[in-house]
Scaffold this motif. Structure first.
Motif, PDB file in Angstrom:
ATOM      1  N   ARG A  93     122.486 -18.595 123.960  1.00 42.22           N
ATOM      2  CA  ARG A  93     123.946 -18.462 123.998  1.00 42.22           C
ATOM      3  C   ARG A  93     124.486 -19.355 125.361  1.00 42.22           C
ATOM      4  O   ARG A  93     125.166 -20.137 125.333  1.00 42.22           O
ATOM      5  N   ARG A  94     123.508 -19.435 126.431  1.00 40.37           N
ATOM      6  CA  ARG A  94     123.618 -20.362 127.487  1.00 40.37           C
ATOM      7  C   ARG A  94     123.623 -21.689 126.954  1.00 40.37           C
ATOM      8  O   ARG A  94     124.450 -22.479 127.365  1.00 40.37           O
ATOM      9  N   LEU A  95     122.708 -22.081 126.201  1.00 42.79           N
ATOM     10  CA  LEU A  95     122.558 -23.444 125.661  1.00 42.79           C
ATOM     11  C   LEU A  95     123.847 -23.866 124.795  1.00 42.79           C
ATOM     12  O   LEU A  95     124.305 -24.895 125.017  1.00 42.79           O
ATOM     13  N   ARG A  96     124.423 -22.992 123.868  1.00 48.12           N
ATOM     14  CA  ARG A  96     125.273 -23.217 123.177  1.00 48.12           C
ATOM     15  C   ARG A  96     126.646 -23.438 124.143  1.00 48.12           C
ATOM     16  O   ARG A  96     127.483 -24.280 123.881  1.00 48.12           O
ATOM     17  N   MET A  97     126.873 -22.559 125.103  1.00 43.45           N
ATOM     18  CA  MET A  97     128.079 -22.842 126.087  1.00 43.45           C
ATOM     19  C   MET A  97     127.865 -24.167 126.582  1.00 43.45           C
ATOM     20  O   MET A  97     128.805 -24.860 126.876  1.00 43.45           O
ATOM     21  N   ALA A  98     126.763 -24.626 127.055  1.00 43.39           N
ATOM     22  CA  ALA A  98     126.368 -25.826 127.901  1.00 43.39           C
ATOM     23  C   ALA A  98     127.142 -27.124 126.804  1.00 43.39           C
ATOM     24  O   ALA A  98     127.661 -27.870 127.233  1.00 43.39           O
ATOM     25  N   ILE A  99     126.452 -26.832 125.488  1.00 37.65           N
ATOM     26  CA  ILE A  99     126.790 -28.021 124.566  1.00 37.65           C
ATOM     27  C   ILE A  99     127.933 -27.947 124.248  1.00 37.65           C
ATOM     28  O   ILE A  99     128.851 -29.002 124.328  1.00 37.65           O
ATOM     29  N   PHE A 100     128.937 -26.911 124.194  1.00 42.48           N
ATOM     30  CA  PHE A 100     130.406 -26.850 124.110  1.00 42.48           C
ATOM     31  C   PHE A 100     131.059 -27.332 125.080  1.00 42.48           C
ATOM     32  O   PHE A 100     132.254 -27.843 125.137  1.00 42.48           O
ATOM     33  N   GLU A 101     130.734 -27.265 126.390  1.00 42.46           N
ATOM     34  CA  GLU A 101     131.366 -27.637 127.471  1.00 42.46           C
ATOM     35  C   GLU A 101     131.238 -29.045 127.335  1.00 42.46           C
ATOM     36  O   GLU A 101     132.453 -29.661 127.901  1.00 42.46           O
ATOM     37  N   GLU A 102     130.094 -29.643 127.276  1.00 42.35           N
ATOM     38  CA  GLU A 102     129.986 -31.157 127.182  1.00 42.35           C
ATOM     39  C   GLU A 102     130.809 -31.652 126.078  1.00 42.35           C
ATOM     40  O   GLU A 102     131.417 -32.731 126.147  1.00 42.35           O
ATOM     41  N   MET A 103     130.877 -31.210 124.881  1.00 38.77           N
ATOM     42  CA  MET A 103     131.699 -31.557 123.714  1.00 38.77           C
ATOM     43  C   MET A 103     133.232 -31.496 124.085  1.00 38.77           C
ATOM     44  O   MET A 103     134.038 -32.420 123.695  1.00 38.77           O
ATOM     45  N   GLY A 104     133.645 -30.685 124.928  1.00 43.57           N
ATOM     46  CA  GLY A 104     135.177 -30.658 125.517  1.00 43.57           C
ATOM     47  C   GLY A 104     135.423 -31.713 126.273  1.00 43.57           C
ATOM     48  O   GLY A 104     136.668 -31.974 126.444  1.00 43.57           O
ATOM     49  N   LYS A 105     134.384 -32.384 126.784  1.00 45.49           N
ATOM     50  CA  LYS A 105     134.937 -33.527 127.513  1.00 45.49           C
ATOM     51  C   LYS A 105     135.021 -34.956 126.680  1.00 45.49           C
ATOM     52  O   LYS A 105     135.774 -35.719 127.075  1.00 45.49           O
ATOM     53  N   VAL A 106     134.695 -34.895 125.395  1.00 45.90           N
ATOM     54  CA  VAL A 106     135.008 -35.799 124.324  1.00 45.90           C
ATOM     55  C   VAL A 106     136.061 -35.358 123.394  1.00 45.90           C
ATOM     56  O   VAL A 106     135.856 -34.064 122.747  1.00 45.90           O
ATOM     57  N   PRO A 107     137.300 -36.150 123.436  1.00 48.04           N
ATOM     58  CA  PRO A 107     138.270 -35.739 122.548  1.00 48.04           C
ATOM     59  C   PRO A 107     137.989 -35.468 121.125  1.00 48.04           C
ATOM     60  O   PRO A 107     137.028 -36.468 120.538  1.00 48.04           O
ATOM     61  N   VAL A 108     137.914 -34.415 120.478  1.00 48.38           N
ATOM     62  CA  VAL A 108     137.672 -34.165 119.071  1.00 48.38           C
ATOM     63  C   VAL A 108     138.932 -34.510 118.329  1.00 48.38           C
ATOM     64  O   VAL A 108     140.090 -34.158 118.698  1.00 48.38           O
ATOM     65  N   GLU A 109     138.761 -35.487 117.217  1.00 48.64           N
ATOM     66  CA  GLU A 109     139.739 -36.059 116.426  1.00 48.64           C
ATOM     67  C   GLU A 109     139.916 -35.005 115.275  1.00 48.64           C
ATOM     68  O   GLU A 109     138.989 -34.420 114.724  1.00 48.64           O
ATOM     69  N   VAL A 110     141.216 -35.126 114.571  1.00 47.09           N
ATOM     70  CA  VAL A 110     141.415 -34.472 113.451  1.00 47.09           C
ATOM     71  C   VAL A 110     140.555 -34.925 112.148  1.00 47.09           C
ATOM     72  O   VAL A 110     140.075 -33.870 111.513  1.00 47.09           O
ATOM     73  N   ARG A 111     140.033 -35.868 112.280  1.00 47.19           N
ATOM     74  CA  ARG A 111     139.047 -36.329 111.072  1.00 47.19           C
ATOM     75  C   ARG A 111     137.686 -35.667 111.202  1.00 47.19           C
ATOM     76  O   ARG A 111     137.074 -35.370 110.066  1.00 47.19           O
ATOM     77  N   ASP A 112     137.594 -34.889 112.353  1.00 47.00           N
ATOM     78  CA  ASP A 112     136.350 -34.348 112.613  1.00 47.00           C
ATOM     79  C   ASP A 112     136.450 -32.933 112.177  1.00 47.00           C
ATOM     80  O   ASP A 112     135.443 -32.191 111.971  1.00 47.00           O
ATOM     81  N   ILE A 113     137.512 -32.084 112.087  1.00 52.88           N
ATOM     82  CA  ILE A 113     137.743 -30.902 111.648  1.00 52.88           C
ATOM     83  C   ILE A 113     138.570 -30.681 110.170  1.00 52.88           C
ATOM     84  O   ILE A 113     138.380 -29.609 110.025  1.00 52.88           O
ATOM     85  N   MET A 114     138.999 -31.902 109.895  1.00 54.16           N
ATOM     86  CA  MET A 114     139.655 -31.526 108.730  1.00 54.16           C
ATOM     87  C   MET A 114     138.995 -31.132 107.380  1.00 54.16           C
ATOM     88  O   MET A 114     137.603 -31.545 107.638  1.00 54.16           O
ATOM     89  N   THR A 115     139.615 -30.815 106.344  1.00 52.40           N
ATOM     90  CA  THR A 115     138.872 -30.410 105.122  1.00 52.40           C
ATOM     91  C   THR A 115     139.431 -31.625 104.310  1.00 52.40           C
ATOM     92  O   THR A 115     140.548 -32.004 104.032  1.00 52.40           O
ATOM     93  N   PRO A 116     138.279 -32.455 103.984  1.00 51.05           N
ATOM     94  CA  PRO A 116     138.553 -33.476 103.132  1.00 51.05           C
ATOM     95  C   PRO A 116     138.970 -33.494 101.915  1.00 51.05           C
ATOM     96  O   PRO A 116     139.014 -34.560 100.866  1.00 51.05           O
ATOM     97  N   ILE A 117     139.222 -32.394 101.325  1.00 54.90           N
ATOM     98  CA  ILE A 117     139.640 -32.225  99.862  1.00 54.90           C
ATOM     99  C   ILE A 117     141.170 -31.841  99.829  1.00 54.90           C
ATOM    100  O   ILE A 117     141.644 -30.873 100.729  1.00 54.90           O
ATOM    101  N   VAL A 118     141.963 -32.439  99.021  1.00 50.72           N
ATOM    102  CA  VAL A 118     143.211 -32.095  99.065  1.00 50.72           C
ATOM    103  C   VAL A 118     143.451 -31.590  97.535  1.00 50.72           C
ATOM    104  O   VAL A 118     143.546 -32.345  96.738  1.00 50.72           O
ATOM    105  N   LEU A 119     143.913 -30.552  97.119  1.00 52.33           N
ATOM    106  CA  LEU A 119     144.409 -30.017  95.870  1.00 52.33           C
ATOM    107  C   LEU A 119     145.975 -30.269  95.727  1.00 52.33           C
ATOM    108  O   LEU A 119     146.677 -30.006  96.617  1.00 52.33           O
ATOM    109  N   CYS A 120     146.229 -30.914  94.688  1.00 53.08           N
ATOM    110  CA  CYS A 120     147.550 -31.241  94.340  1.00 53.08           C
ATOM    111  C   CYS A 120     147.836 -30.727  92.757  1.00 53.08           C
ATOM    112  O   CYS A 120     147.099 -30.746  91.969  1.00 53.08           O
ATOM    113  N   VAL A 121     149.198 -30.528  92.655  1.00 53.59           N
ATOM    114  CA  VAL A 121     149.934 -30.241  91.297  1.00 53.59           C
ATOM    115  C   VAL A 121     150.877 -31.361  91.043  1.00 53.59           C
ATOM    116  O   VAL A 121     151.398 -31.566  91.864  1.00 53.59           O
TER     117      VAL A 121
END
Length: 163
Positions: free
Chosen positions: A81-109
């Motif tokens: 848990r301590r290691l995960r928290m340290a990793i997430f704290e460091e990740m928080g210093k780098v801006p996460v972009e939408v491309r990093d979290i989006m779902t790349p599949i778009v269903l259309c009709v």
């Protein structure tokens, strides 16, 4: 008479660029009182969808390892848990972009798709929104809210029932 997608869709679709930060996306979704948005590339083409769920899953993914930790001693669990928290704290210093979290599949009709078919697709795929197109261009969106509006509109409900 069948009810078609174009009759119930919301014609205005608010898209976000894939280069936005996750925080900017969260603010955009909140300000517009929506839970998801299509994501566009630098050419304005739809490349995915980003939702509040994507943000939440990214933020809280560190707490999902409970099953894997069952084999660890309490001391090992605490260290993990301590290691995960340290990793997430460091990740928080780098801006996460939408491309990093989006779902790349778009269903259309297509605009001419029946509401019955749309409901079947949304149920099968566990979707809360689906994009509507004409000639491969997005012209609207149908959300679970739009589907619920069918029930409150007596004429549309009767037309759906006759399918």
């Amino acid at each position: 008479m069948t009810v078609l997608a174009y009759e119930i869709m919301t014609p205005s679709v608010k898209a976000v660029p894939q280069s936005w930060t996750m925080e900017r996306l969260a603010r955009f979704l909140t300000d517009n009182e929506i839970t998801g948005s299509p994501v566009t590339d630098d050419n304005g083409e739809i490349v995915g969808i980003a939702t509040l769920k994507d943000i939440t899953e990214f933020r809280w993914s560190s707490s999902r390892d409970q099953e894997q930790q069952a084999d660890l001693t309490p001391e090992e669990q605490q260290e993990a848990r301590r290691l995960r928290m340290a990793i997430f704290e460091e990740m928080g210093k780098v801006p996460v972009e939408v491309r990093d979290i989006m779902t790349p599949i778009v269903l259309c009709v297509d605009e001419q798709t029946t509401v019955k078919h749309i409901a079947d697709v949304m149920m099968k795929e566990h979707l809360h929104r689906i994009f509507v197109t004409r000639d491969k261009k997005i012209t609207g969106i149908i959300t679970t809210y739009d589907m619920l509006k069918l029930i409150s509109d007596k004429a549309l409900t009767q037309r759906c029932a006759s399918d």
